[in-house]
Design a protein around this motif. Structure first.
Motif, PDB file in Angstrom:
ATOM      1  N   ILE A  11      49.704  13.349  21.223  1.00 39.56           N
ATOM      2  CA  ILE A  11      49.637  14.004  22.517  1.00 39.56           C
ATOM      3  C   ILE A  11      50.674  13.655  23.208  1.00 39.56           C
ATOM      4  N   GLN A  12      51.162  15.064  23.930  1.00 33.37           N
ATOM      5  CA  GLN A  12      52.373  14.772  24.927  1.00 33.37           C
ATOM      6  C   GLN A  12      52.075  15.825  26.077  1.00 33.37           C
ATOM      7  N   THR A  13      52.897  15.448  27.123  1.00 30.85           N
ATOM      8  CA  THR A  13      52.646  16.317  28.308  1.00 30.85           C
ATOM      9  C   THR A  13      53.925  16.861  28.495  1.00 30.85           C
ATOM     10  N   LEU A  14      53.980  18.299  28.448  1.00 31.86           N
ATOM     11  CA  LEU A  14      55.170  18.991  28.938  1.00 31.86           C
ATOM     12  C   LEU A  14      55.217  19.545  30.038  1.00 31.86           C
ATOM     13  N   ASP A  15      56.326  19.877  30.722  1.00 27.50           N
ATOM     14  CA  ASP A  15      56.521  20.593  32.133  1.00 27.50           C
ATOM     15  C   ASP A  15      57.030  21.899  31.557  1.00 27.50           C
ATOM     16  N   CYS A  16      56.158  23.015  31.493  1.00 24.54           N
ATOM     17  CA  CYS A  16      56.414  24.394  31.119  1.00 24.54           C
ATOM     18  C   CYS A  16      55.808  25.275  31.650  1.00 24.54           C
ATOM     19  N   GLU A  17      56.213  26.629  31.456  1.00 19.48           N
ATOM     20  CA  GLU A  17      55.375  27.788  32.141  1.00 19.48           C
ATOM     21  C   GLU A  17      55.101  28.533  30.802  1.00 19.48           C
ATOM     22  N   LEU A  18      53.752  28.809  30.679  1.00 22.95           N
ATOM     23  CA  LEU A  18      53.338  29.750  29.844  1.00 22.95           C
ATOM     24  C   LEU A  18      53.504  31.324  29.852  1.00 22.95           C
ATOM     25  N   GLY A  19      53.900  31.729  28.822  1.00 19.68           N
ATOM     26  CA  GLY A  19      53.999  33.220  28.905  1.00 19.68           C
ATOM     27  C   GLY A  19      52.773  33.924  28.575  1.00 19.68           C
ATOM     28  N   SER A  20      52.373  34.977  29.353  1.00 20.69           N
ATOM     29  CA  SER A  20      50.976  35.883  29.295  1.00 20.69           C
ATOM     30  C   SER A  20      51.089  36.767  28.140  1.00 20.69           C
ATOM     31  N   GLY A  21      52.174  37.217  27.534  1.00 20.47           N
ATOM     32  CA  GLY A  21      52.353  38.273  26.496  1.00 20.47           C
ATOM     33  C   GLY A  21      52.145  39.682  27.430  1.00 20.47           C
ATOM     34  N   ILE A  22      51.933  39.771  28.621  1.00 11.97           N
ATOM     35  CA  ILE A  22      51.859  40.947  29.330  1.00 11.97           C
ATOM     36  C   ILE A  22      53.248  41.197  30.039  1.00 11.97           C
ATOM     37  N   GLY A  27      59.249  45.891  32.002  1.00 11.18           N
ATOM     38  CA  GLY A  27      59.446  45.229  30.719  1.00 11.18           C
ATOM     39  C   GLY A  27      59.830  43.703  30.542  1.00 11.18           C
ATOM     40  N   ARG A  28      59.645  43.116  31.660  1.00 15.73           N
ATOM     41  CA  ARG A  28      59.841  41.711  31.682  1.00 15.73           C
ATOM     42  C   ARG A  28      58.509  41.150  31.673  1.00 15.73           C
ATOM     43  N   GLU A  29      58.487  40.141  30.794  1.00 18.83           N
ATOM     44  CA  GLU A  29      57.179  39.000  30.545  1.00 18.83           C
ATOM     45  C   GLU A  29      56.595  38.470  31.787  1.00 18.83           C
ATOM     46  N   ILE A  30      55.378  38.560  32.054  1.00 20.53           N
ATOM     47  CA  ILE A  30      54.789  37.736  33.020  1.00 20.53           C
ATOM     48  C   ILE A  30      54.364  36.235  32.657  1.00 20.53           C
ATOM     49  N   ASN A  66      47.549  47.013  35.104  1.00 13.15           N
ATOM     50  CA  ASN A  66      47.513  48.880  35.279  1.00 13.15           C
ATOM     51  C   ASN A  66      48.866  49.245  35.327  1.00 13.15           C
ATOM     52  N   GLY A  67      49.858  48.321  34.819  1.00 13.95           N
ATOM     53  CA  GLY A  67      51.145  48.799  35.055  1.00 13.95           C
ATOM     54  C   GLY A  67      51.867  49.100  36.247  1.00 13.95           C
ATOM     55  N   GLU A  68      51.149  48.385  37.320  1.00 10.48           N
ATOM     56  CA  GLU A  68      51.790  48.256  38.889  1.00 10.48           C
ATOM     57  C   GLU A  68      52.584  47.131  39.335  1.00 10.48           C
ATOM     58  N   PHE A  69      52.468  46.108  38.317  1.00  4.21           N
ATOM     59  CA  PHE A  69      52.970  44.856  38.789  1.00  4.21           C
ATOM     60  C   PHE A  69      54.413  44.833  38.292  1.00  4.21           C
ATOM     61  N   GLU A  70      55.296  44.254  39.297  1.00  2.00           N
ATOM     62  CA  GLU A  70      56.508  43.910  39.091  1.00  2.00           C
ATOM     63  C   GLU A  70      56.656  42.286  39.526  1.00  2.00           C
ATOM     64  N   VAL A  71      57.475  41.406  38.547  1.00  2.00           N
ATOM     65  CA  VAL A  71      57.863  40.177  38.768  1.00  2.00           C
ATOM     66  C   VAL A  71      58.859  40.053  39.892  1.00  2.00           C
ATOM     67  N   VAL A  72      58.710  39.128  41.008  1.00  2.00           N
ATOM     68  CA  VAL A  72      59.539  39.206  41.867  1.00  2.00           C
ATOM     69  C   VAL A  72      60.300  37.693  41.754  1.00  2.00           C
ATOM     70  N   ASP A  73      61.293  37.458  42.204  1.00  2.00           N
ATOM     71  CA  ASP A  73      61.811  36.170  42.076  1.00  2.00           C
ATOM     72  C   ASP A  73      61.747  35.197  43.285  1.00  2.00           C
TER      73      ASP A  73
END
Length: 73
Positions: A11-22, A27-30, A66-73
């Motif tokens: 068992i290990q603890t990682l510092d990471c972000e999970l991809g949603s597949g959405i 066209g950028r993954e959330i 619904n296709g209306e989201f945009e990832v912002v930095d």
């Protein structure tokens, strides 16, 4: 974000972000922790909990997509 995983029985603890597949409308993954902007200008943060991704801690990302989201930095 910290996540606990098991690798080869260890068992290990990682510092990471999970991809949603959405993908956002460009066209950028959330990913967990991303901020997404709606077409109306509102911004929410993606949160992972209880095995799913949420907008603003309450709304299920997959159900509300619904296709209306945009990832912002």
């Amino acid at each position: 974000m910290k996540h606990t995983i098991r690798i080869n029985g260890q068992i290990q603890t990682l510092d990471c972000e999970l991809g949603s597949g959405i993908l956002d409308k460009n066209g950028r993954e959330i990913f967990e922790g991303d901020k997404v902007r709606y077409d109306d200008g509102d911004v929410d943060t993606i949160i992972f909990g209880d095995g799913q991704f949420y907008l603003n801690e309450h709304d299920d990302l997959a159900a509300d997509w619904n296709g209306e989201f945009e990832v912002v930095d």
